[in-house]
Enzyme design. Structure first.
Site, mmCIF file in Angstrom:
data_model
loop_
_atom_site.group_PDB
_atom_site.id
_atom_site.type_symbol
_atom_site.label_atom_id
_atom_site.label_comp_id
_atom_site.label_asym_id
_atom_site.label_seq_id
_atom_site.Cartn_x
_atom_site.Cartn_y
_atom_site.Cartn_z
ATOM 1 N N ARG A 69 0.805 -1.248 0.000
ATOM 2 C CA ARG A 69 0.000 0.000 0.000
ATOM 3 C C ARG A 69 0.828 1.283 0.000
ATOM 4 N NH1 ARG A 69 -3.892 -3.187 -1.636
ATOM 5 N NH2 ARG A 69 -5.056 -4.271 -0.027
ATOM 6 N N ASN A 99 -0.210 -2.606 -7.386
ATOM 7 C CA ASN A 99 -1.425 -1.781 -7.338
ATOM 8 C C ASN A 99 -1.416 -0.759 -6.204
ATOM 9 O OD1 ASN A 99 -1.803 -3.831 -5.431
ATOM 10 N ND2 ASN A 99 -4.008 -3.978 -5.772
ATOM 11 N N ASN A 283 -10.677 -11.566 -3.092
ATOM 12 C CA ASN A 283 -10.762 -11.863 -4.507
ATOM 13 C C ASN A 283 -9.539 -12.674 -4.947
ATOM 14 O OD1 ASN A 283 -11.579 -11.835 -7.134
ATOM 15 N ND2 ASN A 283 -11.007 -9.723 -7.542
ATOM 16 N N ASP A 310 -1.283 -13.282 -0.314
ATOM 17 C CA ASP A 310 -2.096 -12.178 -0.836
ATOM 18 C C ASP A 310 -2.458 -11.228 0.309
ATOM 19 O OD1 ASP A 310 -3.372 -10.525 -2.595
ATOM 20 O OD2 ASP A 310 -5.055 -11.857 -3.004
ATOM 21 N N GLY A 329 -10.121 -8.299 0.143
ATOM 22 C CA GLY A 329 -8.787 -8.566 0.674
ATOM 23 C C GLY A 329 -8.730 -8.776 2.169
HETATM 24 O O1 DOR Z 1 -8.514 -9.763 -2.266
HETATM 25 C C1 DOR Z 1 -7.763 -9.102 -2.976
HETATM 26 N N1 DOR Z 1 -7.206 -7.956 -2.543
HETATM 27 N N2 DOR Z 1 -7.512 -9.528 -4.206
HETATM 28 C C2 DOR Z 1 -6.841 -8.795 -5.082
HETATM 29 O O2 DOR Z 1 -6.675 -9.227 -6.172
HETATM 30 C C3 DOR Z 1 -6.365 -7.452 -4.719
HETATM 31 C C4 DOR Z 1 -6.170 -7.332 -3.283
HETATM 32 C C5 DOR Z 1 -5.995 -5.911 -2.836
HETATM 33 O O3 DOR Z 1 -5.170 -5.202 -3.403
HETATM 34 O O4 DOR Z 1 -6.666 -5.501 -1.861
HETATM 35 ZN ZN ZN Z 2 -5.038 -10.868 -7.124
HETATM 36 ZN ZN ZN Z 3 -3.095 -9.673 -4.572
#
Ligand code: DOR
Ligand code: ZN
Ligand code: ZN
Length: 429
Positions: A69, A99, A283, A310, A329
């Site tokens: 983040r 991201n 996700n 993740d 997430g």
């Molecule tokens: O659950 C998820 N969170 N899946 C993702 O692909 C992105 C991630 C996030 O950046 O929060």
């Molecule tokens: Zn992902």
């Molecule tokens: Zn991810």
């Protein structure tokens, strides 16, 4: 000059297949000696001695899939807090996904992250570069430039590159550069507002569902593109039984395809979602019990190579909005080892050696880096894991800024008691 002597632990090394009670002497940033009984006369006066009796001594875990983040969303996590969470979880190398805001999509930003991590992170940070500029899906990033600045892979994580031609171009360049593509598989056109798995529980909760095909269609496409381009394809956070099946077939085909599973996907099913609580929203979503079993068997049978988290921290306020409005997430860095040991090792799916493979040795192989082993001469990235300690997961104990976990109150067995990164103790219980 500094020395650490780890006494009497069960040294588990996937590279040499060593699984024996041994002492480990670390000097500066390297493993100097592994032997039955390293005596006082072999160590310096100020050598730090760690009693590891009853514990596993394994190569530090490598988490191929985390979200830090930073920059852009530092109210959720920073490079420093994310690295501290890694250390507490026994993880000595993390690969942050692109991201962020701005996204990690050019050589300059990569360099900034690498430079900042050197002073701000207590573990190794190997950034993942975006596939397309701004992760918009249109224009391939300067992959070569980002490799020169220090990325370990490319990924569009958080979404898929829906334009197959754009993705194929990026794959060709990644292949030339010798780096893997880490794929988040999700056909965005099929999601249609879904927030959890498409099933009876979603119906009961009045929520829109995400079908398995959302993932499986892109998994199939990506494997076919990997076949065409020859790139190393690492499939992130696999959640469906057909993903496992397709990876099995790809391996039988001799393709360089690897599969990753996250603890939440091999432990929880959609049936475990008790109510509209977004701590269960991620996700890809929690799937059926059939999928969960396929993932565990895939790990056991060597089809699925890697366990990663993740790790996706969000603020408490964001996660309090319910399934419809909260972001996807959950956090994972500080619970991954305990959950894996409890579910898969005590559950009879993996040996401790295989746990070290999935959490350290295989991730290193995916990246092609000289880590994931604890042997004489190797970099001293080490985790000491006590398989006897039982405790209850409490997010208030996390050093991550993210407290968003569905595992609050879960009783687990096995705990990281010490983490050493580059010959320095970065965490001690
Ligand atoms: O659950 C998820 N969170 N899946 C993702 O692909 C992105 C991630 C996030 O950046 O929060
Ligand atoms: Zn992902
Ligand atoms: Zn991810």
């Amino acid at each position: 000059m500094s020395e650490i002597l780890i006494k009497g632990g069960r040294v588990i090394d996937p590279a040499t297949k060593m699984d024996e009670i041994k002492d480990v002497l670390i000097k500066d940033d390297k493993v100097l000696k592994i032997d039955k009984d390293i005596n006082k006369d072999e160590i310096s006066l100020d050598c730090q001695v760690i009693d590891a009796k009853g514990s596993f001594v394994m190569p530090g875990f490598i988490d191929l899939h985390v979200h830090l983040r930073d920059p852009g969303f530092t109210y959720k996590e920073t490079i420093t807090t994310g690295a501290n969470a890694a250390a507490r979880g026994g993880v000595t190398t993390i690969c942050p996904m692109p991201n962020t805001k701005p996204s990690t999509d050019n050589p300059q930003i990569v360099k900034e992250i690498v430079d900042r991590a050197k002073s701000e992170a207590c573990v190794n940070v190997l950034p993942v570069g975006a596939v397309t500029i701004g992760q918009i899906g249109k224009e391939v990033t300067d992959i070569k430039g980002m490799v020169e600045s220090g990325i370990c892979a490319i990924s569009e994580d958080g979404k898929s590159v829906m334009d197959s031609n754009v993705y194929r171009e990026a794959m060709k360049i990644a292949k030339e550069c010798g780096i893997p593509v880490m794929a988040h598989c999700e056909d965005i056109n099929l999601v249609a507002g879904g927030v959890m798995n498409l099933d009876d529980n979603a119906k009961k909760l009045g929520l829109k569902g995400i079908s398995n095909a959302v993932e499986d269609i892109i998994t199939a496409r990506d494997i076919l593109l990997a076949k065409e381009t020859g790139v190393t394809l690492h499939l992130c956070h696999c959640s469906t039984k057909d993903s496992v099946r397709m990876i099995k077939e790809a391996k039988e085909d001799g393709l360089p395809v690897t599969g990753e599973v996250c603890p939440h996907h091999f432990i929880l099913s959609t049936k475990d979602i008790p109510c509209d609580d977004a701590n269960y929203k991620m996700n890809p979503p929690l799937r059926s019990e059939e999928d969960v079993i396929a993932l565990k068997e895939g790990l056991r049978d060597g089809i699925m190579d890697v366990i990663s988290t993740d790790h996706a921290p969000h603020s408490e306020e964001e996660k309090s909005r319910g399934f419809e409005k909260a972001p996807f997430g959950i956090v994972g860095l500080e619970t991954s080892a305990s959950l894996t040991y409890t579910e898969l090792v005590l559950g009879g799916y993996l040996t401790p050696m295989q746990m070290a493979e999935k959490m350290s040795y295989n991730p290193a192989k995916v990246l092609g880096i000289d880590k994931g082993t604890i042997k004489e001469g190797s970099i001293a990235d080490v985790v000491i894991f006590n398989p006897e300690i039982e405790y209850v997961i409490n997010p208030n104990d996390f050093v991550s800024m993210g407290k968003n976990t569905p595992f609050t109150g879960k009783k687990v067995t096995g705990k990281v008691v010490c983490t050493i990164c580059g010959g320095k103790v970065v965490y001690k219980d």
